[in-house]
Design a protein around this motif. Sequence first.
Motif, PDB file in Angstrom:
ATOM      1  N   ILE A 121       0.316  -1.040   0.026  1.00 47.24           N
ATOM      2  CA  ILE A 121       0.085  -0.184   0.073  1.00 47.24           C
ATOM      3  C   ILE A 121       1.020   1.324   0.625  1.00 47.24           C
ATOM      4  N   LEU A 122       1.626   1.407   0.578  1.00 46.26           N
ATOM      5  CA  LEU A 122       2.829   2.430   0.543  1.00 46.26           C
ATOM      6  C   LEU A 122       3.629   2.508  -0.645  1.00 46.26           C
ATOM      7  N   LEU A 123       3.985   1.774  -1.143  1.00 48.31           N
ATOM      8  CA  LEU A 123       4.634   1.422  -2.664  1.00 48.31           C
ATOM      9  C   LEU A 123       3.692   2.514  -3.902  1.00 48.31           C
ATOM     10  N   GLU A 124       2.228   2.190  -3.721  1.00 47.32           N
ATOM     11  CA  GLU A 124       1.543   2.019  -3.948  1.00 47.32           C
ATOM     12  C   GLU A 124       0.831   3.818  -4.236  1.00 47.32           C
ATOM     13  N   ASN A 125       1.131   3.389  -3.405  1.00 42.52           N
ATOM     14  CA  ASN A 125       0.795   5.193  -2.831  1.00 42.52           C
ATOM     15  C   ASN A 125       1.821   6.473  -2.896  1.00 42.52           C
ATOM     16  N   LYS A 126       3.037   6.214  -3.302  1.00 45.92           N
ATOM     17  CA  LYS A 126       4.392   6.592  -3.417  1.00 45.92           C
ATOM     18  C   LYS A 126       4.638   7.539  -2.083  1.00 45.92           C
ATOM     19  N   ALA A 127       4.629   6.691  -0.854  1.00 44.52           N
ATOM     20  CA  ALA A 127       4.935   7.300   0.152  1.00 44.52           C
ATOM     21  C   ALA A 127       6.213   7.399  -0.214  1.00 44.52           C
ATOM     22  N   ARG A 128       7.476   8.433   0.896  1.00 42.46           N
ATOM     23  CA  ARG A 128       8.088   8.205   1.142  1.00 42.46           C
ATOM     24  C   ARG A 128       8.149   8.567   2.486  1.00 42.46           C
ATOM     25  N   PHE A 129       9.786   8.264   2.435  1.00 46.37           N
ATOM     26  CA  PHE A 129      10.132   8.431   4.058  1.00 46.37           C
ATOM     27  C   PHE A 129      11.625   8.694   3.982  1.00 46.37           C
ATOM     28  N   PHE A 130      11.686   9.747   5.655  1.00 48.18           N
ATOM     29  CA  PHE A 130      13.116  10.462   5.853  1.00 48.18           C
ATOM     30  C   PHE A 130      13.394  10.595   7.415  1.00 48.18           C
ATOM     31  N   PHE A 131      14.677   9.789   7.497  1.00 45.53           N
ATOM     32  CA  PHE A 131      15.752   9.552   8.654  1.00 45.53           C
ATOM     33  C   PHE A 131      16.414   9.791   9.057  1.00 45.53           C
ATOM     34  N   GLY A 132      16.275  10.247  10.735  1.00 42.96           N
ATOM     35  CA  GLY A 132      17.116  11.267  10.587  1.00 42.96           C
ATOM     36  C   GLY A 132      16.928  10.858  11.892  1.00 42.96           C
ATOM     37  N   MET A 133      18.685  10.111  12.577  1.00 39.58           N
ATOM     38  CA  MET A 133      19.605   9.783  14.022  1.00 39.58           C
ATOM     39  C   MET A 133      20.430  10.029  13.924  1.00 39.58           C
ATOM     40  N   GLY A 134      21.192  10.280  15.427  1.00 35.31           N
ATOM     41  CA  GLY A 134      21.834  10.793  16.136  1.00 35.31           C
ATOM     42  C   GLY A 134      23.100   9.615  15.629  1.00 35.31           C
ATOM     43  N   SER A 135      24.325   9.714  15.908  1.00 28.58           N
ATOM     44  CA  SER A 135      25.219   8.482  16.153  1.00 28.58           C
ATOM     45  C   SER A 135      25.464   8.330  16.840  1.00 28.58           C
ATOM     46  N   LEU A 136      24.715   8.321  17.611  1.00 31.10           N
ATOM     47  CA  LEU A 136      25.024   8.435  19.148  1.00 31.10           C
ATOM     48  C   LEU A 136      24.324   8.175  19.931  1.00 31.10           C
ATOM     49  N   GLU A 137      22.731   7.931  19.535  1.00 32.01           N
ATOM     50  CA  GLU A 137      21.142   7.492  19.365  1.00 32.01           C
ATOM     51  C   GLU A 137      20.907   6.235  19.638  1.00 32.01           C
ATOM     52  N   GLU A 138      20.412   6.222  20.767  1.00 32.58           N
ATOM     53  CA  GLU A 138      20.442   4.384  21.879  1.00 32.58           C
ATOM     54  C   GLU A 138      20.018   3.703  20.674  1.00 32.58           C
ATOM     55  N   GLN A 139      21.025   2.638  20.818  1.00 33.83           N
ATOM     56  CA  GLN A 139      21.334   1.257  19.962  1.00 33.83           C
ATOM     57  C   GLN A 139      19.848   0.430  19.097  1.00 33.83           C
ATOM     58  N   ALA A 140      18.852   0.548  20.881  1.00 32.98           N
ATOM     59  CA  ALA A 140      17.345  -0.178  20.166  1.00 32.98           C
ATOM     60  C   ALA A 140      17.274   0.822  18.547  1.00 32.98           C
ATOM     61  N   ARG A 141      17.352   2.130  18.979  1.00 33.26           N
ATOM     62  CA  ARG A 141      16.726   2.791  18.188  1.00 33.26           C
ATOM     63  C   ARG A 141      17.673   2.582  16.885  1.00 33.26           C
ATOM     64  N   LEU A 142      18.478   2.847  16.745  1.00 33.12           N
ATOM     65  CA  LEU A 142      19.055   2.285  15.555  1.00 33.12           C
ATOM     66  C   LEU A 142      19.227   1.321  15.066  1.00 33.12           C
ATOM     67  N   THR A 143      19.305  -0.248  15.410  1.00 31.89           N
ATOM     68  CA  THR A 143      18.596  -1.096  15.441  1.00 31.89           C
ATOM     69  C   THR A 143      16.922  -0.533  14.106  1.00 31.89           C
ATOM     70  N   GLY A 144      16.216  -0.972  15.029  1.00 33.03           N
ATOM     71  CA  GLY A 144      14.775  -0.235  14.437  1.00 33.03           C
ATOM     72  C   GLY A 144      14.728   0.636  13.436  1.00 33.03           C
ATOM     73  N   SER A 145      15.371   1.905  12.861  1.00 26.32           N
ATOM     74  CA  SER A 145      15.752   2.790  12.144  1.00 26.32           C
ATOM     75  C   SER A 145      15.949   1.813  11.102  1.00 26.32           C
ATOM     76  N   LYS A 146      17.383   0.909  11.490  1.00 27.11           N
ATOM     77  CA  LYS A 146      17.938   0.023  10.241  1.00 27.11           C
ATOM     78  C   LYS A 146      16.848  -1.078   9.738  1.00 27.11           C
ATOM     79  N   ASN A 147      16.363  -1.246  10.348  1.00 30.41           N
ATOM     80  CA  ASN A 147      15.477  -2.469  10.395  1.00 30.41           C
ATOM     81  C   ASN A 147      14.730  -2.094   9.170  1.00 30.41           C
TER      82      ASN A 147
END
Length: 74
Positions: A9-35
Amino acid sequence: HYKDGSMKILLENKARFFFGMGSLEEQARLTGSKNARTKLKATGIVFDYYEIPDAGHEPLPLDKFKEALNFVMQ
């Protein structure tokens, strides 16, 4: 957690995402963003990623925030 069909559904609707993360962010957040980015890439959904050097959970610099808004609104 991704529901069946939600990425399509996201692809069909041409959704676009931007991620901005600090390099020292909590590991769980960095992992979630990467996933999430891995899933988006595998689905063919457009996204951009910016890592803020030496930052934790902080807002994007104003110029990057403007860039992010322009990116997702294209």
